[in-house]
Design a protein around this motif. Sequence first.
Motif, PDB file in Angstrom:
ATOM      1  N   GLY A   1      46.334   5.896  -8.147  1.00 41.34           N
ATOM      2  CA  GLY A   1      45.951   6.941  -7.200  1.00 41.34           C
ATOM      3  C   GLY A   1      46.191   8.331  -7.742  1.00 41.34           C
ATOM      4  O   GLY A   1      45.354   9.230  -7.602  1.00 41.34           O
ATOM      5  N   MET A   2      47.341   8.513  -8.378  1.00 42.84           N
ATOM      6  CA  MET A   2      47.653   9.832  -8.926  1.00 42.84           C
ATOM      7  C   MET A   2      46.687  10.204 -10.058  1.00 42.84           C
ATOM      8  O   MET A   2      46.278  11.349 -10.191  1.00 42.84           O
ATOM      9  CB  MET A   2      49.092   9.854  -9.439  1.00 42.84           C
ATOM     10  N   LEU A   3      46.331   9.215 -10.869  1.00 42.94           N
ATOM     11  CA  LEU A   3      45.366   9.483 -11.937  1.00 42.94           C
ATOM     12  C   LEU A   3      43.990   9.808 -11.363  1.00 42.94           C
ATOM     13  O   LEU A   3      43.273  10.672 -11.864  1.00 42.94           O
ATOM     14  CB  LEU A   3      45.274   8.269 -12.868  1.00 42.94           C
ATOM     15  N   ALA A   4      43.625   9.117 -10.281  1.00 43.88           N
ATOM     16  CA  ALA A   4      42.307   9.315  -9.678  1.00 43.88           C
ATOM     17  C   ALA A   4      42.152  10.713  -9.101  1.00 43.88           C
ATOM     18  O   ALA A   4      41.084  11.320  -9.177  1.00 43.88           O
ATOM     19  CB  ALA A   4      42.066   8.274  -8.585  1.00 43.88           C
ATOM     20  N   ILE A   5      43.226  11.246  -8.504  1.00 46.22           N
ATOM     21  CA  ILE A   5      43.114  12.574  -7.890  1.00 46.22           C
ATOM     22  C   ILE A   5      43.613  13.677  -8.817  1.00 46.22           C
ATOM     23  O   ILE A   5      43.640  14.847  -8.444  1.00 46.22           O
ATOM     24  CB  ILE A   5      43.873  12.636  -6.549  1.00 46.22           C
ATOM     25  N   GLY A   6      44.015  13.295 -10.034  1.00 44.29           N
ATOM     26  CA  GLY A   6      44.385  14.300 -11.018  1.00 44.29           C
ATOM     27  C   GLY A   6      45.623  15.084 -10.667  1.00 44.29           C
ATOM     28  O   GLY A   6      45.729  16.262 -11.001  1.00 44.29           O
ATOM     29  N   SER A   7      46.599  14.455  -9.992  1.00 42.44           N
ATOM     30  CA  SER A   7      47.776  15.189  -9.536  1.00 42.44           C
ATOM     31  C   SER A   7      49.072  14.676 -10.140  1.00 42.44           C
ATOM     32  O   SER A   7      50.143  14.924  -9.605  1.00 42.44           O
ATOM     33  CB  SER A   7      47.855  15.104  -8.004  1.00 42.44           C
ATOM     34  N   GLN A   8      48.991  13.987 -11.268  1.00 43.37           N
ATOM     35  CA  GLN A   8      50.190  13.415 -11.863  1.00 43.37           C
ATOM     36  C   GLN A   8      51.216  14.483 -12.222  1.00 43.37           C
ATOM     37  O   GLN A   8      52.419  14.309 -12.018  1.00 43.37           O
ATOM     38  CB  GLN A   8      49.822  12.613 -13.106  1.00 43.37           C
ATOM     39  N   ASP A   9      50.773  15.635 -12.759  1.00 48.92           N
ATOM     40  CA  ASP A   9      51.695  16.706 -13.122  1.00 48.92           C
ATOM     41  C   ASP A   9      52.405  17.251 -11.899  1.00 48.92           C
ATOM     42  O   ASP A   9      53.587  17.575 -11.941  1.00 48.92           O
ATOM     43  CB  ASP A   9      50.943  17.838 -13.829  1.00 48.92           C
ATOM     44  N   VAL A  10      51.678  17.374 -10.794  1.00 48.08           N
ATOM     45  CA  VAL A  10      52.270  17.880  -9.553  1.00 48.08           C
ATOM     46  C   VAL A  10      53.363  16.932  -9.080  1.00 48.08           C
ATOM     47  O   VAL A  10      54.479  17.351  -8.756  1.00 48.08           O
ATOM     48  CB  VAL A  10      51.194  18.029  -8.455  1.00 48.08           C
ATOM     49  N   ILE A  11      53.073  15.650  -9.045  1.00 47.12           N
ATOM     50  CA  ILE A  11      54.037  14.664  -8.559  1.00 47.12           C
ATOM     51  C   ILE A  11      55.273  14.638  -9.442  1.00 47.12           C
ATOM     52  O   ILE A  11      56.404  14.612  -8.947  1.00 47.12           O
ATOM     53  CB  ILE A  11      53.416  13.250  -8.496  1.00 47.12           C
ATOM     54  N   GLY A  12      55.076  14.653 -10.746  1.00 41.95           N
ATOM     55  CA  GLY A  12      56.204  14.627 -11.670  1.00 41.95           C
ATOM     56  C   GLY A  12      57.102  15.840 -11.512  1.00 41.95           C
ATOM     57  O   GLY A  12      58.329  15.739 -11.610  1.00 41.95           O
ATOM     58  N   THR A  13      56.500  16.992 -11.252  1.00 44.23           N
ATOM     59  CA  THR A  13      57.269  18.225 -11.085  1.00 44.23           C
ATOM     60  C   THR A  13      58.021  18.243  -9.760  1.00 44.23           C
ATOM     61  O   THR A  13      59.179  18.663  -9.685  1.00 44.23           O
ATOM     62  CB  THR A  13      56.335  19.446 -11.159  1.00 44.23           C
ATOM     63  N   VAL A  14      57.370  17.777  -8.709  1.00 40.41           N
ATOM     64  CA  VAL A  14      57.935  17.893  -7.359  1.00 40.41           C
ATOM     65  C   VAL A  14      58.972  16.818  -7.044  1.00 40.41           C
ATOM     66  O   VAL A  14      59.932  17.069  -6.302  1.00 40.41           O
ATOM     67  CB  VAL A  14      56.806  17.841  -6.305  1.00 40.41           C
ATOM     68  N   THR A  15      58.827  15.624  -7.609  1.00 39.75           N
ATOM     69  CA  THR A  15      59.693  14.492  -7.245  1.00 39.75           C
ATOM     70  C   THR A  15      61.192  14.792  -7.325  1.00 39.75           C
ATOM     71  O   THR A  15      61.936  14.450  -6.395  1.00 39.75           O
ATOM     72  CB  THR A  15      59.345  13.256  -8.089  1.00 39.75           C
ATOM     73  N   PRO A  16      61.702  15.431  -8.399  1.00 40.94           N
ATOM     74  CA  PRO A  16      63.143  15.743  -8.418  1.00 40.94           C
ATOM     75  C   PRO A  16      63.553  16.654  -7.262  1.00 40.94           C
ATOM     76  O   PRO A  16      64.670  16.525  -6.731  1.00 40.94           O
ATOM     77  CB  PRO A  16      63.333  16.447  -9.768  1.00 40.94           C
ATOM     78  N   TYR A  17      62.672  17.552  -6.869  1.00 44.46           N
ATOM     79  CA  TYR A  17      62.969  18.436  -5.745  1.00 44.46           C
ATOM     80  C   TYR A  17      63.027  17.653  -4.435  1.00 44.46           C
ATOM     81  O   TYR A  17      63.841  17.968  -3.553  1.00 44.46           O
ATOM     82  CB  TYR A  17      61.911  19.541  -5.642  1.00 44.46           C
ATOM     83  N   LEU A  18      62.162  16.653  -4.298  1.00 43.95           N
ATOM     84  CA  LEU A  18      62.183  15.835  -3.089  1.00 43.95           C
ATOM     85  C   LEU A  18      63.551  15.183  -2.923  1.00 43.95           C
ATOM     86  O   LEU A  18      64.117  15.151  -1.818  1.00 43.95           O
ATOM     87  CB  LEU A  18      61.100  14.755  -3.145  1.00 43.95           C
ATOM     88  N   ARG A  19      64.072  14.646  -4.005  1.00 40.79           N
ATOM     89  CA  ARG A  19      65.389  13.997  -3.951  1.00 40.79           C
ATOM     90  C   ARG A  19      66.475  15.007  -3.597  1.00 40.79           C
ATOM     91  O   ARG A  19      67.364  14.719  -2.786  1.00 40.79           O
ATOM     92  CB  ARG A  19      65.684  13.312  -5.283  1.00 40.79           C
ATOM     93  N   ASP A  20      66.411  16.191  -4.218  1.00 38.48           N
ATOM     94  CA  ASP A  20      67.415  17.229  -3.945  1.00 38.48           C
ATOM     95  C   ASP A  20      67.356  17.688  -2.487  1.00 38.48           C
ATOM     96  O   ASP A  20      68.388  17.859  -1.834  1.00 38.48           O
ATOM     97  CB  ASP A  20      67.199  18.430  -4.868  1.00 38.48           C
ATOM     98  N   ILE A  21      66.143  17.888  -1.993  1.00 38.79           N
ATOM     99  CA  ILE A  21      65.978  18.339  -0.606  1.00 38.79           C
ATOM    100  C   ILE A  21      66.494  17.284   0.359  1.00 38.79           C
ATOM    101  O   ILE A  21      67.179  17.590   1.337  1.00 38.79           O
ATOM    102  CB  ILE A  21      64.492  18.658  -0.320  1.00 38.79           C
ATOM    103  N   SER A  22      66.170  16.041   0.082  1.00 34.85           N
ATOM    104  CA  SER A  22      66.608  14.952   0.950  1.00 34.85           C
ATOM    105  C   SER A  22      68.132  14.866   1.003  1.00 34.85           C
ATOM    106  O   SER A  22      68.729  14.695   2.073  1.00 34.85           O
ATOM    107  CB  SER A  22      66.017  13.629   0.459  1.00 34.85           C
ATOM    108  N   ARG A  23      68.771  15.001  -0.168  1.00 42.71           N
ATOM    109  CA  ARG A  23      70.237  14.960  -0.214  1.00 42.71           C
ATOM    110  C   ARG A  23      70.855  16.181   0.463  1.00 42.71           C
ATOM    111  O   ARG A  23      71.833  16.072   1.211  1.00 42.71           O
ATOM    112  CB  ARG A  23      70.724  14.879  -1.667  1.00 42.71           C
TER     113      ARG A  23
END
Length: 254
Positions: A78-100
């Motif tokens: 899905g990420m490859l299909a919508i061309g957003s892999q860089d966005v997801i990779g960049t944002v994911t660590p922030y998601l964990r930090d925000i959640s914690r």
Amino acid sequence: MNKPKNTSMIQSLQIGFQIVDLIAEQDHPLKFTDIQELSGITKSNLYKYLNTLTYLGLVYRDKKQGTYSLGSKLIEYGMLAIGSQDVIGTVTPYLRDISRHTSLSALVAVWTQDSPVIANISSSNATLNIGAQIGNRLPLHSATGRIFSAFQHEHEMKEWKQTALEKLPEAERTAFEEEEAKIQREHFAYTAEPLVKHVSSFSVPLLKYDSELVGALTVVGFSTDVPKTPHHETSRYVLQCAEEISESFGYRKQ
């Protein structure tokens, strides 16, 4: 799950993906008995399909809970299909930090061809049903939907937005447009209980160097815990995270 046979197609492949669709349509992981009941497939055949789909990474089986959900391979596709892999990779660590940091769930949504979809989620509360999972499309009236409505290119979201607004009374459409102007000024959207009772959310935009939207960063939790304004300590923390993410894509605050 009965569909007309088409001799030019591989029926077993169709059935396999119908099982994947069935799992994707639910807002929670399913047990084997749930899938069997919903699909009508015999137990012996369903075991074979689920074992194959799990082996391929298209479906994930939680061995402790005995439940099935979408697999990581589908997310990768899905990420490859919508061309957003860089966005997801960049944002994911922030998601964990925000959640914690906030003890709330955090997610990132990106635009597909016709609507925003959830690309990743980090949850601090396993018992909280936020009413959505990875791959789900989000409606206009959600906090995430409001961010896309306010910042996404008009021509890309015109049909999605128009279809949703046409269902609203004129007074509500007017109120929505007035609220949208405020969202554009504050870079902040809040919605009370858009998908699940007692669960609310706020969302902020992720922008790139030319001020175009690359995604929406959304925080979800019990309504009593989710701030309604950008001035709350939690909101300011998430806005700061969004600014750092946007800066990594070349955005500079005016």
